[in-house]
Design a protein around this motif. Sequence first.
Motif, short mmCIF file in Angstrom:
data_model
loop_
_atom_site.label_atom_id
_atom_site.label_comp_id
_atom_site.label_asym_id
_atom_site.label_seq_id
_atom_site.Cartn_x
_atom_site.Cartn_y
_atom_site.Cartn_z
N SER B 78 0.82 -1.21 0.00
CA SER B 78 0.00 0.00 0.00
C SER B 78 0.85 1.26 0.00
O SER B 78 1.91 1.32 0.62
CB SER B 78 -0.93 0.02 1.21
N LEU B 79 0.33 2.26 -0.70
CA LEU B 79 0.95 3.57 -0.81
C LEU B 79 0.00 4.59 -0.21
O LEU B 79 -1.23 4.43 -0.32
CB LEU B 79 1.20 3.90 -2.29
N TYR B 80 0.57 5.63 0.39
CA TYR B 80 -0.26 6.63 1.04
C TYR B 80 0.19 8.03 0.66
O TYR B 80 1.34 8.26 0.30
CB TYR B 80 -0.20 6.47 2.56
N LEU B 81 -0.76 8.97 0.79
CA LEU B 81 -0.42 10.38 0.66
C LEU B 81 -1.16 11.15 1.74
O LEU B 81 -2.40 11.23 1.69
CB LEU B 81 -0.79 10.92 -0.73
N GLN B 82 -0.41 11.63 2.71
CA GLN B 82 -0.98 12.47 3.75
C GLN B 82 -0.91 13.91 3.28
O GLN B 82 0.18 14.42 3.00
CB GLN B 82 -0.20 12.30 5.06
N MET B 83 -2.07 14.54 3.20
CA MET B 83 -2.14 15.91 2.72
C MET B 83 -2.63 16.82 3.84
O MET B 83 -3.75 16.64 4.34
CB MET B 83 -3.10 16.00 1.52
#
Lengths: 107, 120
Positions: B78-83
């Motif tokens: 899994s890949l994530y992007l915390q914005m």
Amino acid sequence: DIQMTQSPSSLSVSLGDNVTFTCEASENIYGFLAWYQQKLGKAPKLLIYGATNLEDGVPTRFSGSGSWTNYSLTISSLEPEDIATYYCQNNHVYPLTFGSGTKLEIK
Amino acid sequence: EVQLVESGGGLVQPGRSLKLSCAASGFTFSNYYMAWVRQAPKKGLEWVATISTSGSRTYYPDSVKGRFTISRDNAKSSLYLQMNSLKSEDTATYYCARHYSSYIYYFDYWGQGVMVTVSS
């Protein structure tokens, strides 16, 4: 940052036409240039990498050329499924940058 | 078959945070650099972030540096992007994409995208 300038921004074409559009980098990207096709409402799809290499499964009517700062994508004998927007991408250095796209439209 | 499936998008107020996820399958996730690319409505593509195979190296454009954080969980593919500190100009469809390799930076597979709308 390397700027990528695509021209034209849109192109009115007829089925069966041979079409060429261009991408100019603001500095030498040593052939690290990719082309993507994006159909309406869909994710981009890789067509060409390394300026001239056709991705597996991409029809041979697509071809890429160029070096240094000037690159082009040619579609030979345009098919209906080729109507899309095409983007070039600098993949030489970070930040990775895209051109603003060339949109193909049917005459 | 390589599949990338994004989730977590939605409507968020300016200044708030949102975390996107991308579930990968059909390839050995831990062997590939991964990235996020976004597209504002009726606009072009903009690269947002890249992460190395181990997660030890990350890359961002100035437009999101300091606000966005890319991360990955190789055990979960899994890949994530915390914005964080979201702005109206962050409104876009966000795509998860696979780098061809660690030193060749084009994207050979893309997810279907997830929409993020930043508005009050």
